[in-house]
Scaffold this active site. Structure first.
Site, PDB file in Angstrom:
ATOM      1  N   ASP A   1     -42.100   0.320  -1.318  1.00 20.84           N
ATOM      2  CA  ASP A   1     -41.213  -0.984  -1.809  1.00 20.84           C
ATOM      3  C   ASP A   1     -39.832  -0.328  -2.262  1.00 20.84           C
ATOM      4  OD1 ASP A   1     -43.832  -2.336  -2.030  1.00 20.84           O
ATOM      5  OD2 ASP A   1     -44.329  -1.462  -3.735  1.00 20.84           O
TER       6      ASP A   1
ATOM      7  N   GLU B   1     -50.787  -5.164  -5.471  1.00 19.48           N
ATOM      8  CA  GLU B   1     -50.509  -6.013  -4.087  1.00 19.48           C
ATOM      9  C   GLU B   1     -50.685  -7.596  -4.774  1.00 19.48           C
ATOM     10  OE1 GLU B   1     -49.387  -4.692  -1.778  1.00 19.48           O
ATOM     11  OE2 GLU B   1     -50.140  -2.630  -2.179  1.00 19.48           O
TER      12      GLU B   1
HETATM   13 ZN   LIG Z   1     -46.090  -2.337  -3.060  1.00 21.06          ZN
END
Ligand SMILES: [Zn+2]
Length: 374
Positions: free
Chosen positions: A169, A69
């Site tokens: 993602d 993160e």
């Molecule tokens: Zn991520």
């Protein structure tokens, strides 16, 4: 603190079920309460299976999730995209970004997270290779298999996050690559379609192989794609507009010393649901329709507005982009309106209803093929 004085000013953020454990590069790191419950559960179950090694392993994995993160957050920082906070949940971490990166920036920000896990995996892999010559993976977690298992966890984290489906993602990577050559909404439509198709395949597979958790993951991936698409369409409708375009410019204010009876009359007299509360020339809060109802039922008609208003206000300049206002207005923990100020004077208010109306009208304008007024 506000990253820029022009932003709608907000108060402390973060879920009430999470608490701050650290601040890194000015970004609050928060732990969700369910994460602690999860850790306690693992420690309890692990007692019969190698003692502390399981809780330690979970902490090590989540340190890698946190680094993942931070990868997103620090890449975002490079582009002046501020990270509101990073929260760790038992299912993973979420970095809340404020503002909107361009397609190219989003590509870098999205890929930075999984890249961190690749780097950790390579480092562990190289270290293990030279220390033992082999990477032995065992289903049993003990001291000797701790690092090899952590290596596998990072490989899994990188691969799982690169699945091209929102909210992973990979979905963002796909969308941003598409958006380099087409409008964002179109790119999101295609990426959402790919994500939902994958989710359906995954769901059917999970059903036939009897994997309940996997079926749930597929379900959330499906929902995530839909949300991302809706958000993208909304953003495109707000794009190019500023706070003053959507504000309610005819409104009434109420004195903090006024009574609930007066507030109720004002509510019925017009179609305004949120009233800025004043003390003299100063605005000290806002009174909502819910606040009026609460005041009437708890304090009676002669109760003062001051006792039932929401203290603290969100203010903005008239020129701030509407996309940013939307973030502040739709804040779940503080649904109070954003007050538009010009040279210290209140010139308008923006509520969720205003914004919905604006989006509805903008949608209608665009579908008629006529250019939108700017
Ligand atoms: Zn991520």
């Amino acid at each position: 603190m506000d990253p820029a004085p022009q932003d709608p000013q907000k108060q402390a953020t973060g879920s009430p079920w999470s608490f701050r454990i650290a601040t890194i590069e000015g970004i609050p790191i928060r732990l969700h309460i369910t994460f602690l419950l999860f850790l306690t559960y693992i420690a309890f179950v692990g007692q019969n299976r190698g003692g502390l090694i399981w809780p330690l392993f979970v902490i090590a994995v989540f340190a890698c999730v946190l680094l993942h993160e931070l990868g997103h957050a620090l890449a975002a920082k490079k582009y002046d995209v501020h990270t509101r906070d990073i929260t760790l949940y038992p299912i993973g971490g979420i970095a809340m970004l404020e503002g909107r990166p361009t397609a190219k920036q989003e590509l870098v920000i999205a890929i930075a997270g999984p890249l961190v896990n690749v780097v950790i995996a390579v480092a562990l892999g190289v270290g293990l290779y030279f220390s033992k010559g082999t990477i032995s993976i065992s289903s049993e977690l003990k001291e000797a298999t701790f690092l090899p298992t952590l290596f596998m966890a990072n490989v899994t984290l990188a691969l799982f996050n690169l699945i091209p489906a929102f909210p992973m993602d990979g979905g963002r990577v796909l969308r941003s690559i598409l958006a380099l050559n087409m409008p964002e909404v179109k790119a999101t439509q295609i990426a959402a379609f790919v994500g939902q198709s994958l989710a359906i395949v995954l769901f059917v597979y999970a059903l036939f192989s009897g994997q309940v958790v996997l079926a749930l993951v597929a379900f959330f991936v499906f929902l995530g794609a839909g949300q991302e698409l809706a958000g993208s369409v909304t953003r495109s409708l707000l794009e190019g507009h500023k706070a003053s375009d959507a504000m309610q410019s005819r409104f009434r204010t109420i004195e903090s010393g006024a009574t609930m009876e007066m507030a109720a009359e004002m509510l019925l007299a017009g179609s305004q649901y949120h009233f800025p509360v004043t003390v003299g020339d100063e605005i000290v809060g806002t009174l909502s329709r819910t606040g009026i109802a609460q005041g009437l039922s708890q304090g009676g008609p002669s109760a003062y507005v001051a006792g039932y208003m929401q203290r603290g206000i969100k203010t903005t300049d008239p020129d701030v982009p509407l996309e940013r206002i939307a973030e502040a207005v739709t804040d779940k923990e503080d649904p109070s309106p954003v007050l538009v100020m010009e040279e210290g004077r209140l010139i308008g208010i923006i509520t969720q209803d205003n914004l919905s109306e604006f989006i509805m009208l903008e949608n209608a304008r665009r579908s008629s093929g006529r250019p939108a007024s700017a």
